[in-house]
Design an enzyme around this catalytic site. Structure first.
Site, short mmCIF file in Angstrom:
data_model
loop_
_atom_site.label_atom_id
_atom_site.label_comp_id
_atom_site.label_asym_id
_atom_site.label_seq_id
_atom_site.Cartn_x
_atom_site.Cartn_y
_atom_site.Cartn_z
N GLU A 1 28.77 87.91 -9.89
CA GLU A 1 27.59 87.32 -10.21
C GLU A 1 27.89 86.35 -10.07
O GLU A 1 28.43 85.68 -10.79
CB GLU A 1 27.75 87.85 -11.82
CG GLU A 1 27.59 89.51 -11.36
CD GLU A 1 26.58 90.43 -12.25
OE1 GLU A 1 25.38 89.26 -12.08
OE2 GLU A 1 26.39 90.77 -12.26
N GLU B 1 17.17 88.93 -8.51
CA GLU B 1 18.91 87.60 -8.29
C GLU B 1 18.60 87.66 -6.62
O GLU B 1 19.44 88.17 -6.30
CB GLU B 1 19.76 89.36 -8.66
CG GLU B 1 19.39 89.70 -9.42
CD GLU B 1 20.97 91.16 -10.06
OE1 GLU B 1 21.68 91.04 -9.07
OE2 GLU B 1 20.91 91.84 -10.44
N HIS C 1 19.39 94.25 -7.29
CA HIS C 1 18.52 94.38 -7.94
C HIS C 1 17.18 93.63 -7.93
O HIS C 1 17.74 91.86 -7.44
CB HIS C 1 19.38 93.99 -9.18
CG HIS C 1 20.01 94.97 -9.54
ND1 HIS C 1 21.39 94.54 -10.40
CD2 HIS C 1 19.52 95.83 -10.03
CE1 HIS C 1 21.66 95.63 -10.91
NE2 HIS C 1 21.00 96.27 -10.59
N HIS D 1 25.97 89.92 -6.50
CA HIS D 1 24.91 89.70 -8.22
C HIS D 1 24.26 88.14 -8.81
O HIS D 1 24.79 87.72 -7.88
CB HIS D 1 24.96 91.02 -9.03
CG HIS D 1 25.23 92.72 -8.55
ND1 HIS D 1 24.09 93.68 -8.74
CD2 HIS D 1 25.95 93.24 -7.51
CE1 HIS D 1 23.93 94.52 -8.62
NE2 HIS D 1 25.25 94.85 -7.70
N ARG E 1 13.45 94.64 -11.75
CA ARG E 1 14.46 94.72 -11.28
C ARG E 1 15.09 96.02 -10.47
O ARG E 1 15.91 96.38 -9.73
CB ARG E 1 15.46 95.15 -12.77
CG ARG E 1 16.87 95.75 -12.79
CD ARG E 1 16.76 95.59 -14.17
NE ARG E 1 18.32 96.64 -14.38
CZ ARG E 1 19.73 95.64 -14.24
NH1 ARG E 1 19.66 94.71 -14.06
NH2 ARG E 1 20.72 96.85 -14.02
#
Length: 393
Positions: free
Chosen positions: A354, A155, A152, A280, A210
């Site tokens: 994440e 990020e 993405h 991510h 994104r």
């Protein structure tokens, strides 16, 4: 522009967020889309400056509890670049643009020929080469771990980690016993940026982009969410069939050149690839399959204990707390993700990180946090890699 955090208490308040999203441009940071919002869930979203008063009024009026996470997004965007290292070239403690990362992939391979080689894995929609670094000491029939960053575009901390990992590998090989064993015994395929076109766009046009940058037939809207574009429960839940949405699943599985190149590479090397890691941000989570279904993977107990131990390793440095578990139950269902797809290809160890933070800065994490974020994440990645090495199959 402002970023709000609300926790809808019931279906009625969820409905208020739904109507808000349908009446104006709302960019959901967490979860990825309004359709995934459910009661008692923490929801972070961004609205245009001129709409923020309207939003605040509506939330107050409907009695939805909210707080402003980021009062002035532009100020936060400027504050990202707080690194003292204002070099013109590449820096591991800075966000690097694509041109700089691409040059770095060539340099790092040239400087470490016995440890790193660069492969062109495919090309993006806009024709940029997708560079993949293969790391490890040469040896016969070695097994491998595949890790990618930058699915993405916004990020930014994600590609920073892939670069950091490569740096640590080449700098500590021969010094750190774990890293030396890992590189002697395994190969690492590191893809520093998957969604290169999107990443470039976040540097040149829209920091909050994104998706990919591909054109969609019959639509003025651009791009597909690459992490909804894999053939794993494709477009069934937690993904959108509307090309204007941020979680658009694409016209078909692997419709994007980037996801197809990644899937093709993994299929081609399936006999050797024993683990798949995808990086991510944000939320501080360590997830494993499944996300496209609530059903648990067959080696759930094993994956859960690895995630537990890896999270513990990560926290040992700065006490950063991670939540871990299967994607669907830990955050929300989302079909078409690369981790579920890799797992269903037979790669038993598939994890999604994440990274930092939990929303104070969200996607605009300051550069001063790159080093601590990467240092702690490295501990978890090394733990997982070492576990895989000790449990080859």
């Amino acid at each position: 522009q402002k970023v709000f955090r609300v926790i809808p208490q019931n279906d009625e308040q969820v409905e208020i967020l739904n109507s808000l999203a349908s009446n104006m441009q709302v960019d959901f940071w967490q979860p990825d889309s309004v359709t995934l919002v459910s009661p008692k869930m923490q929801v972070d979203f961004r609205v245009e400056a001129d709409k923020s008063f309207e939003v605040e009024d509506l939330l107050k009026e409907s009695g939805v509890e909210y707080r402003v996470l980021i009062d002035d997004l532009q100020a936060a965007l400027d504050a990202q670049f707080d690194s003292k290292a204002r070099t013109t070239g590449h820096s591991y403690e800075k966000y690097n643009n694509w041109e700089t990362i691409a040059a770095w992939t060539a340099d790092i391979a040239a400087q470490n020929p016995d440890l790193v080689s660069r492969i062109v894995m495919g090309e993006t929609y806009e024709g940029r080469p997708m560079y993949l670094l293969k790391m490890g000491k040469r040896g016969p029939n070695k097994k491998a771990i595949f890790m990618d960053c930058g699915f993405h575009a916004r990020e930014w901390i994600s590609p920073a980690f892939c670069q950091w990992f490569v740096k640590e590998a080449v700098e500590t090989y021969g010094k750190d016993t774990v890293m030396t064993t890992l590189l002697n015994s395994l190969d690492f395929y590191v893809l520093p940026v998957v969604n290169i076109d999107g990443y470039v766009y976040t540097w040149t046009k829209d920091r909050m982009w994104r998706k990919t940058r591909s054109k969609n037939a019959g639509s003025r809207c651009i791009g597909t969410d690459p992490n909804r574009n894999f053939n794993a429960g494709w477009c069934t839940l937690g993904a959108s069939k509307n090309s204007c949405d941020s979680t658009y699943c694409g016209s078909a599985p692997e419709s994007e050149k980037e996801t197809k190149a990644l899937a093709d590479f993994i299929r081609k090397h399936l006999p050797t690839i024993k683990a798949y890691l995808t990086i991510h941000s944000y939320s501080q989570l360590l997830l494993f399959p499944y996300s496209y279904t609530y059903k648990l993977p067959s080696n759930y107990e094993e994956l859960n204990s690895i995630a537990h131990a890896a999270s513990k390793q990560l926290a040992s440095l700065y006490n950063t707390e991670y939540t871990y578990g299967p994607g669907a139950t830990t955050i929300y269902p989302a079909a078409g993700g690369s981790d579920d797809w890799a797992y269903d290809q037979g790669i038993k160890y598939a994890f999604t990180f994440e990274l930092r933070d939990t929303g104070r800065y969200g996607f605009v994490l300051p550069e001063s946090q790159i080093k601590p974020t990467c240092e702690e994440t490295l501990l978890a990645v090394k733990y997982i890699a070492n576990y895989v090495l000790e449990h080859l199959y």
